[in-house]
Design an enzyme around this catalytic site. Structure first.
Site, PDB file in Angstrom:
ATOM      1  N   ASP A  68       0.792  -1.223   0.000  1.00 18.57           N
ATOM      2  CA  ASP A  68       0.000   0.000   0.000  1.00 18.57           C
ATOM      3  C   ASP A  68       0.829   1.281   0.000  1.00 18.57           C
ATOM      4  OD1 ASP A  68      -0.911  -0.238   3.547  1.00 18.57           O
ATOM      5  OD2 ASP A  68       1.006  -0.032   2.522  1.00 18.57           O
ATOM      6  N   ASP A  74      13.615   7.000  -6.831  1.00 25.64           N
ATOM      7  CA  ASP A  74      15.057   6.697  -6.826  1.00 25.64           C
ATOM      8  C   ASP A  74      15.343   5.406  -6.064  1.00 25.64           C
ATOM      9  OD1 ASP A  74      14.335   8.093  -4.573  1.00 25.64           O
ATOM     10  OD2 ASP A  74      15.919   9.596  -4.715  1.00 25.64           O
ATOM     11  N   GLU A  97      24.774   4.708  -5.567  1.00 23.23           N
ATOM     12  CA  GLU A  97      24.709   5.975  -4.834  1.00 23.23           C
ATOM     13  C   GLU A  97      23.816   5.873  -3.607  1.00 23.23           C
ATOM     14  OE1 GLU A  97      23.862   9.635  -7.046  1.00 23.23           O
ATOM     15  OE2 GLU A  97      22.981  10.461  -5.231  1.00 23.23           O
ATOM     16  N   GLU A  98      22.828   5.017  -3.666  1.00 20.67           N
ATOM     17  CA  GLU A  98      21.826   4.942  -2.598  1.00 20.67           C
ATOM     18  C   GLU A  98      22.278   4.127  -1.390  1.00 20.67           C
ATOM     19  OE1 GLU A  98      18.574   6.302  -2.563  1.00 20.67           O
ATOM     20  OE2 GLU A  98      19.156   7.415  -4.337  1.00 20.67           O
ATOM     21  N   ASP A 119      24.570   4.913 -10.474  1.00 19.94           N
ATOM     22  CA  ASP A 119      23.699   5.939  -9.895  1.00 19.94           C
ATOM     23  C   ASP A 119      22.317   5.620 -10.458  1.00 19.94           C
ATOM     24  OD1 ASP A 119      22.250   8.111  -9.133  1.00 19.94           O
ATOM     25  OD2 ASP A 119      23.637   9.617  -9.880  1.00 19.94           O
ATOM     26  N   LEU A 121      19.202   6.785 -10.198  1.00 18.90           N
ATOM     27  CA  LEU A 121      18.365   7.841 -10.787  1.00 18.90           C
ATOM     28  C   LEU A 121      19.029   9.186 -10.540  1.00 18.90           C
ATOM     29  CD1 LEU A 121      15.905   7.380 -12.440  1.00 18.90           C
ATOM     30  CD2 LEU A 121      14.503   7.923 -10.480  1.00 18.90           C
ATOM     31  N   ASP A 122      19.748   9.627 -11.530  1.00 15.08           N
ATOM     32  CA  ASP A 122      20.489  10.879 -11.408  1.00 15.08           C
ATOM     33  C   ASP A 122      19.575  12.049 -11.751  1.00 15.08           C
ATOM     34  OD1 ASP A 122      22.919  12.501 -11.259  1.00 15.08           O
ATOM     35  OD2 ASP A 122      22.614  12.745 -13.410  1.00 15.08           O
ATOM     36  N   GLU A 283      29.291   8.747 -11.165  1.00 14.04           N
ATOM     37  CA  GLU A 283      28.841   9.888 -11.981  1.00 14.04           C
ATOM     38  C   GLU A 283      29.983  10.338 -12.908  1.00 14.04           C
ATOM     39  OE1 GLU A 283      25.324  11.845  -9.224  1.00 14.04           O
ATOM     40  OE2 GLU A 283      27.358  12.511  -8.813  1.00 14.04           O
TER      41      GLU A 283
HETATM   42  P1  AHM Z   1      21.566  13.622  -7.426  1.00 14.25           P
HETATM   43  O1  AHM Z   1      22.451  12.412  -7.615  1.00 14.25           O
HETATM   44  O2  AHM Z   1      21.077  13.798  -6.031  1.00 14.25           O
HETATM   45  O3  AHM Z   1      20.477  13.678  -8.419  1.00 14.25           O
HETATM   46  O4  AHM Z   1      22.512  14.929  -7.611  1.00 14.25           O
HETATM   47  C1  AHM Z   1      23.341  14.997  -8.711  1.00 14.25           C
HETATM   48  C2  AHM Z   1      22.880  16.107  -9.602  1.00 14.25           C
HETATM   49  C3  AHM Z   1      23.532  16.027 -10.957  1.00 14.25           C
HETATM   50  O5  AHM Z   1      22.733  15.284 -11.830  1.00 14.25           O
HETATM   51  C4  AHM Z   1      23.619  17.461 -11.373  1.00 14.25           C
HETATM   52  O6  AHM Z   1      24.685  17.686 -12.264  1.00 14.25           O
HETATM   53  C5  AHM Z   1      23.823  18.171 -10.067  1.00 14.25           C
HETATM   54  O7  AHM Z   1      23.295  17.331  -9.060  1.00 14.25           O
HETATM   55  C6  AHM Z   1      23.108  19.484 -10.001  1.00 14.25           C
HETATM   56  O8  AHM Z   1      23.419  20.107  -8.806  1.00 14.25           O
HETATM   57  P2  AHM Z   1      22.978  21.618  -8.489  1.00 14.25           P
HETATM   58  O9  AHM Z   1      21.525  21.561  -8.185  1.00 14.25           O
HETATM   59  O10 AHM Z   1      23.813  21.995  -7.314  1.00 14.25           O
HETATM   60  O11 AHM Z   1      23.284  22.452  -9.693  1.00 14.25           O
HETATM   61 MG    MG Z   2      23.462  11.500  -9.232  1.00 16.90          MG
END
Ligand code: AHM
Ligand code: MG
Length: 338
Positions: A68, A74, A97-98, A119, A121-122, A283
């Site tokens: 639910d 992410d 990353e998580e 990573d 969900l970037d 990244e």
């Molecule tokens: P995230 O992994 O939490 O999504 O953060 C990485 C992201 C990159 O994709 C991007 O280049 C950068 O953070 C942008 O940062 P900012 O908001 O400081 O410009």
């Molecule tokens: Mg990222």
């Protein structure tokens, strides 16, 4: 010459198989790994494309055990990639990353000779605004022996990557990868669920006219960085200035545009965060390999990103990448040569 209508359909799967067949020592394990990754990409894309519907239809496939609660996208992407990759027999461990620590392969599944860092969900802060996001991956050959992979298998410098790539969930979904023999892009045809070759052997322009960075951090940048950006904004017809600024705030999107159009993408260190914001292992390394394989350059300010010796899984690094001439000029400003 083939025209658009006479071109063969080349799926990602067929392309990977054909590439592998070219090399006598290939075992097929690497192809299997990339196939698993493309399935993971489709599963994540399926959920990403429904992101805006969560509050309307009230349910998605993203439920917890009690059925639910919808998970954050992410976290969903993180688990989906892990689950798609844990039982193929290709990996000895993963890192994402998580998760703070390395992720082991469950005991019931066989171990393989590769390591995956990702990573999931970037650019996740862009999800709710329906702006481009992506997944990034980096693959190394393991260096330890024994049943389980170890941190040492993950902490290898970027030039040792066996492959790297990303999936961009934008106006269309594109899978871009390199295994050290050029950079190739495949666009997802959602109606048949296949990635089809759309960008073969991508080459980045030698020089561009776009810069991509969070200029809101200007006041905290070094003197060299500030002078470089002032330079890009100062009109000069012969060298194609002023440059245009484009910044999505999703590295996958900004790097993908830089790869196709040229110019420079950067996340420098600053007074608050001397090592910048972006992470080396999942990244900067994979993106640097893609950009360099396409004929561009990457730098941490003094050397290629691929030469940085990692010391921890989640370490940050300043990053500058893109067209060869643009990155070289940026380095000259950073190093006080201009
Ligand atoms: P995230 O992994 O939490 O999504 O953060 C990485 C992201 C990159 O994709 C991007 O280049 C950068 O953070 C942008 O940062 P900012 O908001 O400081 O410009
Ligand atoms: Mg990222």
């Amino acid at each position: 010459m083939q025209t658009a209508t006479t071109k063969k359909f080349m799926t990602l799967e067929r392309f990977i198989n054909e590439q592998e067949r070219l090399y006598a020592d290939a075992t097929g394990e690497f192809s299997g790994l990339l196939h698993d990754l493309s399935l993971a990409a489709k599963l994540v894309w399926r959920e990403v494309s429904k992101a805006g519907l969560v509050n309307i239809i009230g349910s998605t496939d993203r439920m917890n055990v009690s059925g639910d609660m919808v998970k954050k996208l992410d976290e969903f992407a993180d688990e989906t990639i892990y689950k798609a990759m844990d039982h193929g027999g290709h990996l000895c461990c993963m890192a994402s990353e998580e998760n703070e620590d390395i992720l082991h392969i469950p005991d019931e599944y066989p171990d393989g000779k590769y390591v995956l860092l990702y990573d999931p969900l970037d650019g996740s802060s862009n999800i709710d605004a329906n702006i481009t996001i992506g997944s990034i991956f980096s693959i190394f050959k393991r260096v330890t022996k024994g049943r389980k992979g170890a941190l040492e298998d993950c902490l290898q410098p970027g030039y040792k990557q066996a492959a790297a790539g990303y999936i961009i969930y934008g106006s269309s979904t594109i899978f871009v990868y390199t295994a050290g023999r050029g950079v190739h892009g495949f666009t997802l045809d959602p109606s048949v669920g296949e990635f089809l070759l759309s960008h073969e052997n991508i080459r980045i322009p030698k020089k561009g006219k776009i810069y991509s960075m969070n200029e809101g951090n200007f006041c905290n940048w070094s003197d060299g960085m500030q002078r470089y950006v002032q330079h890009l904004k100062t009109p000069d017809k012969t060298s194609g200035r002023p440059y245009s600024l484009r910044y999505i705030g999703t590295m996958v999107g900004d790097a993908h545009r830089t790869l196709l159009y040229g110019g420079i993408f950067a996340y420098p260190g600053d007074k608050k965060n001397p090592e910048g914001k972006l992470r080396l292992m999942y990244e900067c390394n994979p993106m640097a390999l893609i950009i360099e394989q396409a004929g561009g350059r990457s730098s941490d300010g003094t050397k290629s990103i691929l030469q940085v010796q990692p010391t921890s899984l989640h370490q940050h690094t300043p990053v500058f990448m893109g067209s060869e001439e643009d990155v070289t000029l940026c380095e000259e400003f950073l190093q006080g040569k201009r």
